[in-house]
Design a protein around this motif. Sequence first.
Motif, mmCIF file in Angstrom:
data_model
loop_
_atom_site.group_PDB
_atom_site.id
_atom_site.type_symbol
_atom_site.label_atom_id
_atom_site.label_comp_id
_atom_site.label_asym_id
_atom_site.label_seq_id
_atom_site.Cartn_x
_atom_site.Cartn_y
_atom_site.Cartn_z
ATOM 1 N N PRO A 175 0.809 -1.205 0.000
ATOM 2 C CA PRO A 175 0.000 0.000 0.000
ATOM 3 C C PRO A 175 0.847 1.261 0.000
ATOM 4 N N TYR A 231 -1.793 -0.697 7.095
ATOM 5 C CA TYR A 231 -1.884 -0.859 5.653
ATOM 6 C C TYR A 231 -2.977 0.018 5.049
ATOM 7 N N SER A 232 -3.958 0.414 5.813
ATOM 8 C CA SER A 232 -4.975 1.345 5.328
ATOM 9 C C SER A 232 -5.723 1.951 6.503
ATOM 10 N N GLU A 254 -4.704 -0.150 -5.067
ATOM 11 C CA GLU A 254 -4.208 -0.387 -3.713
ATOM 12 C C GLU A 254 -3.420 0.808 -3.201
ATOM 13 N N GLY A 306 -7.425 -4.814 -1.810
ATOM 14 C CA GLY A 306 -6.118 -5.211 -1.301
ATOM 15 C C GLY A 306 -5.660 -6.529 -1.863
ATOM 16 N N ALA A 323 -5.676 -2.549 1.359
ATOM 17 C CA ALA A 323 -4.761 -1.418 1.251
ATOM 18 C C ALA A 323 -5.514 -0.116 1.017
#
Length: 674
Positions: A368, A485-486, A584, A543, A529
Amino acid sequence: MKTLIRTAATVAALATAAVACTSTTAGAPPKPRVSPLGAIRLVAYTGCDDLLSGLREHAAQRVTPYGFDNVMPLAYMEDAARSVTANAKTSTPEHSTTNVHEAGVDEPDVVKTDGNRVITVKDGVLRIIDTATRKVTGSLKLTEGENGRGAPADLLVSGDRALVLMRGGDIMYKRMAFAPQADTRYVLVDLSGRPKVLSTIKPQGSYVDARMVGSTVRLVTRSQPDIAFPEFKDDVSEAERLKRNQATVRQAPADAWLPKIEITDASGTVKKDSVKCERISHPADYTGTSLLTVHTIDLAQGVTAAGTDPISLAADGDIVYGTGGSLYVASNPRWWMPVAIGEPIVDDAPATAPPASGDVAPAVEPTPTHPPLSESPSPSPTEPTASTLPEPSPEPTPTLPPEETEVHRFDISSAGAPSYVASGKVPGRLLNQYSLSEYDGHLRVATTLNSPDGKTSSSAVYVLKADTMAKTGEVGGLGEGERIYSVRFIGPVGYCVTFKQVDPLYTLDLRDPAAPKVTGELKITGYSAYLHPGAEGRLIGIGQEASEKGRTLGTQVSLFDVSDPAGPRRLSQLFQKDSGSSAEWDPHAFLYWPKTGLAVIPLYQQNESGGLVLKIDDSGVTKLGMIKHPGKDEYQGGIDRAMVIGDSIWTLSYDGIQVNDAATLAQQAWIPLR
């Protein structure tokens, strides 16, 4: 085209750090310097004498034997929320717009549409396509005398004015190798007839990002002092190099720091200016090696006699986040790059996919928004390394700088130049602009903090009071041993994904700024992501699926039920084996049309690339098909963007634009762009 991934470079500071670390006591990791959390007072300079003495001294403290510890900012690709043009004329087809973070705050992208026109910029050429005839009706070459292929550029459009943001190629080094700064240009174009240039703005420094509210654009550039350091022979010691470099800094004139600007009007008349000393401010703690400048351009009025009304701050920054009334610029930790904690464990060869079109990076082990924190660039042939440096004399255990993020807030609620409000800092590193969210007078900030030895990590959300940037509350302990990651904040609720081997999706209750808390957690394989708000009580995730050991397996699109904050659950998953998607790390590449549940993401595979068309409703994710472009090069027709205009889907690749029926996906038109 907007560069999707840039590398974070370390320069002389890496060499300096290498020397320092060799003197560390064996088995004892360096201790991080503890700094206070919260507000940083902003102080304006009283004049050029005050500015010069302050910048000289602070910069001299930061100079190394090899120049400044320069790094170029990481590029962080912005996520977004789709919005529909509000006051569209009845004759204008219903259409999607750029997927942006905050409604009403437009973000630069490689393509824009108002329903009647599609405007795009590629290889230094701006093109206008009529959506009724589906033909190019105008073009304008913006790279006169230059080879425009691959020239990164983005667009902002308001009415019949377009602002083209041209980076001219980012550079990683400044002054250490006597390299020039990036050739940044902002070109204002009249679209009312045959497209023509109204003015060209050349600010000193590199383009960071921009936001537009109404027709007013705020542009952020980053510059470094224009100081030429002496060249040394090989036998000159580091101590002597440092001494002479400090002396050079302390003798530099104020003009070395003042950001320059050059404006050329339609007649070719050039006006040169610089930011005035009294329009530069500084935090109480700053390096003096970097300045952020915010330029203001009202596209409806053009570039006036006052120019771009710039103001500057003696600070660094690489992430921009904006709301209707605030502009935030954040600076991540730079030269000290800790070992990555949250990288997936690979149990065999990683899945691979061909690159997207343009400048999209290959989708190998898709990650990401930015490369793993452990990926530092290799030193250049002229850059000193730990093996070539002289053996250091014994020194005390070094004190590493804290891994922390500074955030600066500007008030943009009034016309004209913004005003500084406050600055603050939080521990850890931001993922991207979606790690920031202003709501109800507070700024929420999500970061991952790594230990100095890189063996542990943890994430947290901090709540700062927007008017002072002082901490109000925090909730930590998210994803021990993993990294973010997000992130997505939706009103008083936050969603955070961390990952190492499994993907915990955390739901956060942020209604009480003083006492934010985790209300729920969902553990599934893989990760999201990018998170996008769906229908009421639904959250969409883009993702990678992964094995139980953390090996990525291919693109997944997930639909989460988040109606119960205590019990988030996944309702549906669509999995494409051995594939990757630029959505992503670049959410501008994600199209979601709530009216019909239509969604499109770029998909890159070994034998098939294009636009994956989905239907996402309250209960699940369904694949409708693939839109493919006729590929003419190694990118195999990879799709970068998708738009809804009327009853059609318009998709953009490096080679051209294709129009497909939104219901049947039948091809309706092909518009070549090269």
